[in-house]
Design a protein around this motif. Sequence first.
Motif, PDB file in Angstrom:
ATOM      1  N   GLU A 113       0.830  -1.206   0.000  1.00  0.00           N
ATOM      2  CA  GLU A 113       0.000   0.000   0.000  1.00  0.00           C
ATOM      3  C   GLU A 113       0.866   1.258   0.000  1.00  0.00           C
ATOM      4  O   GLU A 113       0.584   2.217  -0.731  1.00  0.00           O
ATOM      5  CB  GLU A 113      -0.927  -0.004   1.213  1.00  0.00           C
ATOM      6  CG  GLU A 113      -2.014  -1.054   1.147  1.00  0.00           C
ATOM      7  CD  GLU A 113      -2.929  -1.020   2.351  1.00  0.00           C
ATOM      8  OE1 GLU A 113      -4.116  -1.364   2.200  1.00  0.00           O
ATOM      9  OE2 GLU A 113      -2.463  -0.660   3.452  1.00  0.00           O
ATOM     10  N   SER A 126       2.322   1.580  -3.419  1.00  0.00           N
ATOM     11  CA  SER A 126       1.316   2.071  -4.361  1.00  0.00           C
ATOM     12  C   SER A 126       1.126   3.576  -4.215  1.00  0.00           C
ATOM     13  O   SER A 126       1.046   4.312  -5.207  1.00  0.00           O
ATOM     14  CB  SER A 126      -0.015   1.349  -4.126  1.00  0.00           C
ATOM     15  OG  SER A 126      -1.034   1.884  -4.951  1.00  0.00           O
ATOM     16  N   GLN A 154       1.853   6.490  -6.866  1.00  0.00           N
ATOM     17  CA  GLN A 154       0.807   7.474  -7.157  1.00  0.00           C
ATOM     18  C   GLN A 154       1.335   8.895  -6.980  1.00  0.00           C
ATOM     19  O   GLN A 154       1.120   9.766  -7.831  1.00  0.00           O
ATOM     20  CB  GLN A 154      -0.371   7.213  -6.212  1.00  0.00           C
ATOM     21  CG  GLN A 154      -1.477   8.219  -6.229  1.00  0.00           C
ATOM     22  CD  GLN A 154      -2.174   8.262  -4.882  1.00  0.00           C
ATOM     23  OE1 GLN A 154      -2.204   9.291  -4.216  1.00  0.00           O
ATOM     24  NE2 GLN A 154      -2.741   7.134  -4.454  1.00  0.00           N
ATOM     25  N   ASP A 158       1.105   1.501 -12.593  1.00  0.00           N
ATOM     26  CA  ASP A 158       1.697   0.580 -11.620  1.00  0.00           C
ATOM     27  C   ASP A 158       1.038   0.742 -10.249  1.00  0.00           C
ATOM     28  O   ASP A 158       0.836  -0.237  -9.524  1.00  0.00           O
ATOM     29  CB  ASP A 158       3.201   0.832 -11.498  1.00  0.00           C
ATOM     30  CG  ASP A 158       3.982   0.345 -12.716  1.00  0.00           C
ATOM     31  OD1 ASP A 158       3.393  -0.371 -13.557  1.00  0.00           O
ATOM     32  OD2 ASP A 158       5.173   0.689 -12.826  1.00  0.00           O
ATOM     33  N   ALA A 159       0.701   1.984  -9.910  1.00  0.00           N
ATOM     34  CA  ALA A 159       0.044   2.242  -8.626  1.00  0.00           C
ATOM     35  C   ALA A 159      -1.316   1.552  -8.562  1.00  0.00           C
ATOM     36  O   ALA A 159      -1.689   0.973  -7.530  1.00  0.00           O
ATOM     37  CB  ALA A 159      -0.122   3.746  -8.411  1.00  0.00           C
ATOM     38  N   LEU A 181      -0.850  -2.282  -8.048  1.00  0.00           N
ATOM     39  CA  LEU A 181      -0.510  -2.638  -6.670  1.00  0.00           C
ATOM     40  C   LEU A 181      -1.707  -2.454  -5.743  1.00  0.00           C
ATOM     41  O   LEU A 181      -1.951  -3.275  -4.852  1.00  0.00           O
ATOM     42  CB  LEU A 181       0.655  -1.777  -6.175  1.00  0.00           C
ATOM     43  CG  LEU A 181       2.058  -2.357  -6.281  1.00  0.00           C
ATOM     44  CD1 LEU A 181       3.082  -1.389  -5.695  1.00  0.00           C
ATOM     45  CD2 LEU A 181       2.157  -3.706  -5.574  1.00  0.00           C
ATOM     46  N   ALA A 182      -2.453  -1.370  -5.946  1.00  0.00           N
ATOM     47  CA  ALA A 182      -3.635  -1.133  -5.116  1.00  0.00           C
ATOM     48  C   ALA A 182      -4.655  -2.255  -5.301  1.00  0.00           C
ATOM     49  O   ALA A 182      -5.265  -2.729  -4.333  1.00  0.00           O
ATOM     50  CB  ALA A 182      -4.259   0.219  -5.458  1.00  0.00           C
TER      51      ALA A 182
END
Length: 324
Positions: A141, A144, A148, A169-170, A173-174
């Motif tokens: 988190e 991510s 972001q 990519d963020a 992962l989220a």
Amino acid sequence: MRDDDFADLARRALHDSGYSIKAAARAINYDPAYLSRVLNGKQQPSPKLARSLDELLKTGGALAGTLLDVDERSRMTRSVANPSRLDAGTVDALAGILAAYRRLDDTVRPQSVLPATLTQMNEVIHLLKGARGPHRDRLAEVASEFLQFGGWMLAQERQDAKAVHLLNDAVELADEVGNGTLAAQALNFKGYIARQQGRPHGVARWYSAAAYTPGAHPAQRLGDMLQAAAGMAESGERDDALRLVESAERLTAAAAELPPPDTAYWLTPEFNRLNMGLANLGLARYADAVDHITAGLAGLPDELRDAPWTWEHRDALKRAVAAR
């Protein structure tokens, strides 16, 4: 957080504010030679020095927030050496550093925060690759959110392609850890990029995706619906835009009852007046746009009123006033 990251942040922030090392040392009553060593990464900064610089630069404690205490440094060193034994203290320390970086973005020029942000982001991503155990998802988190934030910083500098890459990519992962607020915020920033590029269809697409992301906070949904409505209106889809505004208005009370999510701490009712203003501007309801944007800007905390991201709202206000 490395000492040279602090040095880079502080040195750039001082330069932005017009301070030489000698002038800054004089203003905070420190030895210029000591301050020079710190700002060149040759000596570890003390918390007292960081607080003094925060006071001088009016950065609200953000520089001090980037420093680690002795225990945090020890934990970080152990986790970096053996990521499979990642502990909660390390993750908390990294989250604290990220929060401080985000606060710096409210008061310092983006280009001054960007280099250290990307360095720290890459270190967190590297740590995540080897992380195992019960704290791995929490680190994901943080990673991510770092991606972001890095994307947001690059977007402000109009390095759009790099920004979109990080934001994608963020989102991944989220989604991996099921965090809807993080995913929604990354999609929101993709909408911001589309708006800067003058692509109303992209504005409508990405803000709509953010608004309807499972797990998004009500304040996120509210703001994203309004910004999607602006994109819809500018794309000629007025009826759809009006429906989105009506849906957003129904969320107003629910959004106001909850504190904003940590990843989007600025999403207060006053901030969403800015988004309502953008929606009304897109709908050519200029008087309403003026009222909402004026109220939104006036309702921002002092430390946010001159933030670089407010410039587009001030420009929108000028356009609404001229067209009213």
